[in-house]
Enzyme design. Sequence first.
Site, PDB file in Angstrom:
ATOM      1  N   CYS A   1       0.819  -1.225   0.000  1.00 42.21           N
ATOM      2  CA  CYS A   1       0.000   0.000   0.000  1.00 42.21           C
ATOM      3  C   CYS A   1       0.848   1.268   0.000  1.00 42.21           C
ATOM      4  CB  CYS A   1      -0.931   0.010   1.200  1.00 42.21           C
ATOM      5  SG  CYS A   1      -2.008  -1.418   1.234  1.00 42.21           S
TER       6      CYS A   1
ATOM      7  N   HIS B   1      -3.396   6.875   3.272  1.00 43.65           N
ATOM      8  CA  HIS B   1      -3.801   5.598   2.677  1.00 43.65           C
ATOM      9  C   HIS B   1      -5.085   5.149   3.361  1.00 43.65           C
ATOM     10  CE1 HIS B   1      -4.071   1.561   1.399  1.00 43.65           C
ATOM     11  NE2 HIS B   1      -3.631   1.031   2.527  1.00 43.65           N
TER      12      HIS B   1
ATOM     13  N   ASN C   1     -10.009  -0.638   0.700  1.00 43.32           N
ATOM     14  CA  ASN C   1      -8.553  -0.510   0.616  1.00 43.32           C
ATOM     15  C   ASN C   1      -8.105  -0.905  -0.795  1.00 43.32           C
ATOM     16  OD1 ASN C   1      -5.786  -0.804   0.757  1.00 43.32           O
ATOM     17  ND2 ASN C   1      -5.789  -1.905   2.701  1.00 43.32           N
TER      18      ASN C   1
HETATM   19  N1  ACO Z   1     -17.619  -9.899  10.039  1.00 43.75           N
HETATM   20  C1  ACO Z   1     -17.974 -10.229  11.286  1.00 43.75           C
HETATM   21  N2  ACO Z   1     -17.104 -10.605  12.232  1.00 43.75           N
HETATM   22  C2  ACO Z   1     -15.805 -10.643  11.892  1.00 43.75           C
HETATM   23  C3  ACO Z   1     -15.358 -10.312  10.608  1.00 43.75           C
HETATM   24  C4  ACO Z   1     -16.315  -9.928   9.659  1.00 43.75           C
HETATM   25  N3  ACO Z   1     -15.983  -9.595   8.396  1.00 43.75           N
HETATM   26  N4  ACO Z   1     -14.013 -10.436  10.580  1.00 43.75           N
HETATM   27  C5  ACO Z   1     -13.626 -10.815  11.802  1.00 43.75           C
HETATM   28  N5  ACO Z   1     -14.708 -10.958  12.598  1.00 43.75           N
HETATM   29  C6  ACO Z   1     -14.758 -11.355  13.988  1.00 43.75           C
HETATM   30  C7  ACO Z   1     -13.545 -12.117  14.425  1.00 43.75           C
HETATM   31  O1  ACO Z   1     -13.669 -13.492  14.112  1.00 43.75           O
HETATM   32  C8  ACO Z   1     -13.558 -11.881  15.915  1.00 43.75           C
HETATM   33  O2  ACO Z   1     -14.491 -12.728  16.494  1.00 43.75           O
HETATM   34  P1  ACO Z   1     -14.152 -13.436  17.915  1.00 43.75           P
HETATM   35  O3  ACO Z   1     -13.957 -12.292  18.874  1.00 43.75           O
HETATM   36  O4  ACO Z   1     -15.366 -14.256  18.149  1.00 43.75           O
HETATM   37  O5  ACO Z   1     -12.889 -14.214  17.685  1.00 43.75           O
HETATM   38  C9  ACO Z   1     -14.105 -10.459  16.041  1.00 43.75           C
HETATM   39  O6  ACO Z   1     -14.772 -10.185  14.799  1.00 43.75           O
HETATM   40  C10 ACO Z   1     -13.043  -9.425  16.261  1.00 43.75           C
HETATM   41  O7  ACO Z   1     -11.983  -9.644  15.339  1.00 43.75           O
HETATM   42  P2  ACO Z   1     -10.736  -8.738  15.278  1.00 43.75           P
HETATM   43  O8  ACO Z   1      -9.785  -9.268  14.240  1.00 43.75           O
HETATM   44  O9  ACO Z   1     -10.208  -8.498  16.667  1.00 43.75           O
HETATM   45  O10 ACO Z   1     -11.381  -7.373  14.739  1.00 43.75           O
HETATM   46  P3  ACO Z   1     -10.703  -5.989  14.613  1.00 43.75           P
HETATM   47  O11 ACO Z   1     -11.476  -4.971  15.322  1.00 43.75           O
HETATM   48  O12 ACO Z   1      -9.202  -6.071  14.833  1.00 43.75           O
HETATM   49  O13 ACO Z   1     -10.887  -5.699  13.058  1.00 43.75           O
HETATM   50  C11 ACO Z   1      -9.733  -5.724  10.969  1.00 43.75           C
HETATM   51  C12 ACO Z   1     -10.342  -6.564  12.070  1.00 43.75           C
HETATM   52  C13 ACO Z   1     -10.786  -4.815  10.393  1.00 43.75           C
HETATM   53  C14 ACO Z   1      -9.206  -6.679   9.885  1.00 43.75           C
HETATM   54  C15 ACO Z   1      -8.596  -4.898  11.583  1.00 43.75           C
HETATM   55  O14 ACO Z   1      -7.722  -5.721  12.310  1.00 43.75           O
HETATM   56  C16 ACO Z   1      -7.786  -4.150  10.561  1.00 43.75           C
HETATM   57  O15 ACO Z   1      -8.275  -3.258   9.894  1.00 43.75           O
HETATM   58  N6  ACO Z   1      -6.490  -4.470  10.424  1.00 43.75           N
HETATM   59  C17 ACO Z   1      -5.624  -3.784   9.490  1.00 43.75           C
HETATM   60  C18 ACO Z   1      -5.895  -4.346   8.163  1.00 43.75           C
HETATM   61  C19 ACO Z   1      -5.238  -3.592   7.092  1.00 43.75           C
HETATM   62  O16 ACO Z   1      -5.253  -2.388   7.073  1.00 43.75           O
HETATM   63  N7  ACO Z   1      -4.658  -4.333   6.152  1.00 43.75           N
HETATM   64  C20 ACO Z   1      -4.086  -3.802   5.010  1.00 43.75           C
HETATM   65  C21 ACO Z   1      -2.842  -2.989   5.284  1.00 43.75           C
HETATM   66  S1  ACO Z   1      -2.116  -2.378   3.984  1.00 43.75           S
HETATM   67  C22 ACO Z   1      -1.767  -3.349   2.615  1.00 43.75           C
HETATM   68  O17 ACO Z   1      -0.609  -3.354   2.168  1.00 43.75           O
HETATM   69  C23 ACO Z   1      -2.775  -4.155   1.964  1.00 43.75           C
END
Ligand code: ACO
Length: 336
Positions: A121, A260, A290
Amino acid sequence: MIGNVSGNGIAVGITGVGAYAPEKVLTNADLETMVDTSDEWITTRTGIRERRIAAPEQAASDLALPAARQALEAAGVDPKELDLVVVATATPDMLFPATGALLAEELGARGAAAYDLLAGCTGFVYALAQAYGAVATGLSRQALIVGTEVLSKITNWNDRGTCILFGDGAGAAVVQPVERGGILGFELGADGSGGPDLCVPAGGSRQPITSGALEEEAQFIKMNGAEVFRFATRIMVTSAEELLAACGAGVEDVDLYVPHQANKRIIDHAVKNLGLDPGKVLLNIDRYGNTSSASIPIGLAEAREDGLLAEGTRVLMSAVGAGLTWGSVYMTWTEG
Ligand code: ACO
């Protein structure tokens, strides 16, 4: 690396921007029918409402072409005059030839050096630094940089942890010497120890695509979301702070922040911790998700369209991505 480049004697700026997003819109409601998720979860955890998805026949260069043409037209540069084409992408048309070379051919830019750059990214910010270096040293007079991604083709549509995040799109910019204003500084970095937190395991020389790799679904994005989130929230703040300090600027000097668009919560955290006025932030994650290397140039093109970029506007851009890489650039916008 970090540098205040404002005293280099030659001003280099962005003279045209362009963007393209595929027609197909995939909404959170559509995703509810595909994986166990909800519009409410996606909106509150990420700020994303919909994203664009490329048609099956569309590859990265196909998205890049209209964005590049728009940027060239805005800059008043004939593609034949281009001497450098850098395409930042994690989803090239194929491993080689480079998408940059394919795009240059489509544009008729036969006089340009053309290649790809892989920094996740952060790709567009890295590409801007490379084009800056080439133009500032006189090696290039007219450079085109593009961020283009068809992430939908490396997304595991059964993995709710990743498939809700990504979208397809392209953005482009022309980089040239300018009479005034231009790029003031860069801060760029990489921490390869975080590589496994965001990767596509198969398809390279470490793990070629075999039937075994396909069975493991190793051709798709694998992400440790919580770890990437932690890293991103920290680095988006420190990178911008260090760059502004190197440029002798304060957060109050920034007129427009184009971050970003990975997750609205990451952006909100950066805005709050930097002490930026939320009214100065370009946000479009709700409509695109994203789009990786395309995200900042799409933001710039939208800002230009919406009249947010004028002569003298001071713009701060920051990104973080696979690598893990990061980068910030601070510049004064030049018009005409
Ligand atoms: N829908 C519903 N529930 C979900 C989903 C979904 N799509 N995805 C995960 N959950 C659940 C999980 O299973 C978990 O359940 P549990 O508590 O029963 O185990 C719960 O939601 C919480 O999961 P977390 O992973 O802790 O959720 P978080 O608030 O951290 O959000 C997310 C997850 C959105 C992926 C976040 O971690 C994030 O944005 N991370 C950065 C991602 C990113 O920016 N990536 C790209 C970077 S740049 C590049 O080069 C591509």
